[in-house]
Write an enzyme that holds these catalytic residues in place. Structure first.
Site, short mmCIF file in Angstrom:
data_model
loop_
_atom_site.label_atom_id
_atom_site.label_comp_id
_atom_site.label_asym_id
_atom_site.label_seq_id
_atom_site.Cartn_x
_atom_site.Cartn_y
_atom_site.Cartn_z
N LYS A 53 29.10 56.60 2.22
CA LYS A 53 30.08 55.52 2.07
C LYS A 53 30.70 55.17 3.42
O LYS A 53 30.85 54.00 3.77
CB LYS A 53 31.17 55.94 1.06
CG LYS A 53 30.65 55.96 -0.38
CD LYS A 53 31.59 56.63 -1.35
CE LYS A 53 30.93 56.76 -2.72
NZ LYS A 53 31.72 57.52 -3.69
N GLN A 97 37.26 60.95 -3.89
CA GLN A 97 35.95 61.35 -4.41
C GLN A 97 36.12 62.34 -5.56
O GLN A 97 36.83 63.33 -5.44
CB GLN A 97 35.11 61.98 -3.27
CG GLN A 97 33.70 62.32 -3.67
CD GLN A 97 32.85 61.09 -4.01
OE1 GLN A 97 32.89 60.08 -3.33
NE2 GLN A 97 32.09 61.18 -5.09
N ASP A 120 37.60 51.62 -6.29
CA ASP A 120 36.66 52.27 -7.21
C ASP A 120 36.79 51.69 -8.62
O ASP A 120 35.91 51.88 -9.46
CB ASP A 120 36.95 53.78 -7.26
CG ASP A 120 35.83 54.62 -6.69
OD1 ASP A 120 34.72 54.07 -6.48
OD2 ASP A 120 36.05 55.82 -6.46
#
Ligand code: NAP
Length: 281
Positions: A53, A97, A120
């Protein structure tokens, strides 16, 4: 019949070029889109994901900050970091994460992220916005699947879409996105009695389970579009999806490969969301 491949790498390249162009335009106005990626603990898969990412951000001209903490980090300290990132004007998107260590309540942490920076799309406010059709950040994996359908100019209106899997990050938002485009949607899960009877009716199948060969050729209507979200390892340790690719490609009209399908699209949509967060200011 041999299905046409929907190439996630090629589509990602196109979309990332557009992200890079728009990021350059923002930079010219003195705004560098910024993503903060927070990793707690040493999960090897998570380490690979966050590295990818961060690299994707750098390649597209986005600023990224990787914050790594030991697995012993307290929930209170993580919440304090999220709060600081919420207030940081150089950061437009925040990604924590998952999974988090067991002593940390992941839901509480996600809810602490400002919805304006929830790139997200996991915050309840983002899920609610998708549910009622209001603007908000869409979860990257199903969003990437929608872009793949768009790339083949697939008109979902009146089509029957079957989503296998009902997680909050893939299956459920996927079903809502397909519904928003006027598909008739069936959601299947581990308690579904006759999965094959469902998938055989489908014009579009999205497999998001996490088990190899959940979808085999005998379960697919000729010409159907098959999107494979699954990420599994085969007996040789190679990455594979939920779909029996070699069998299904002989029946389907379109199919996504693993690797090189939905995976790269997920990261691409994270870049798109981060860019849009910066554009919204
Ligand atoms: P998850 O939270 O474990 O959800 C899996 C879903 O599959 C659940 O809803 C489960 O049903 C259902 N299921 C399990 N066995 C089934 C069966 N035999 N028949 C039908 N449904 C069944 O997983 P997830 O986070 O959604 O991820 C799914 C897969 O996608 C995983 O392989 C994951 O690694 C992959 N993934 C890939 C990307 C990417 O970028 N390519 C991104 C995210 C996830 P119940 O709800 O009844 O338990």
């Amino acid at each position: 019949m041999t299905a046409q491949l929907i190439d996630g790498n090629a589509l990602s390249k196109q979309l990332r070029a557009d992200v890079a162009r728009r990021a350059a335009a923002l930079r010219a106005r003195g705004i560098t889109p910024g993503l903060a990626v927070v990793l707690v603990g040493e999960n090897p898969a998570s380490q690979v994901y966050v590295r990818n990412k961060v690299k994707a951000c750098e390649d597209s001209g986005l600023h990224s900050v990787l914050e790594k903490y030991p697995a012993t980090l307290s929930e209170a300290d993580l919440l304090a970091r999220v709060d600081a990132l919420n207030k940081d004007p150089a950061i437009h998107g925040i990604l924590v994460q998952l999974p988090l260590p067991a002593h940390i309540d992941a839901h509480k942490v996600i809810e602490a992220i400002s919805p304006a920076k929830d790139v997200d799309g996991f915050h309840v406010a983002s899920a609610g916005a998708l549910m009622v059709g209001q603007p908000g950040f869409w979860p990257c994996t199903p969003y990437g699947c929608m872009k793949m359908l768009e790339s083949i100019h697939y008109d979902l209106k009146g089509k029957h879409a079957v989503v296998i899997g009902r997680s909050n990050i893939v299956g459920k938002p996927m079903a809502l996105m397909l519904l928003q485009k006027n598909a008739t949607v069936t959601i299947c899960h581990s308690a579904t009695k006759d999965l094959k009877a469902m998938t055989l009716q489908a014009d579009v199948i999205v497999a998001a389970v996490g088990k190899r060969n959940v979808l085999t050729a005998d379960m697919v209507k000729p010409g159907a579009v098959v999107l494979d979200v699954g990420m599994n390892r085969n007996d040789e340790g190679k990455l594979c999806g939920d779909v029996d690719f070699d069998g299904v490609k002989e029946v389907a009209g379109y199919i996504t490969p693993v690797p090189g399908g939905v995976g790269p699209m997920t990261i691409t949509m994270l870049l798109v969301n981060t860019l849009e967060a910066a554009e919204r200011g």
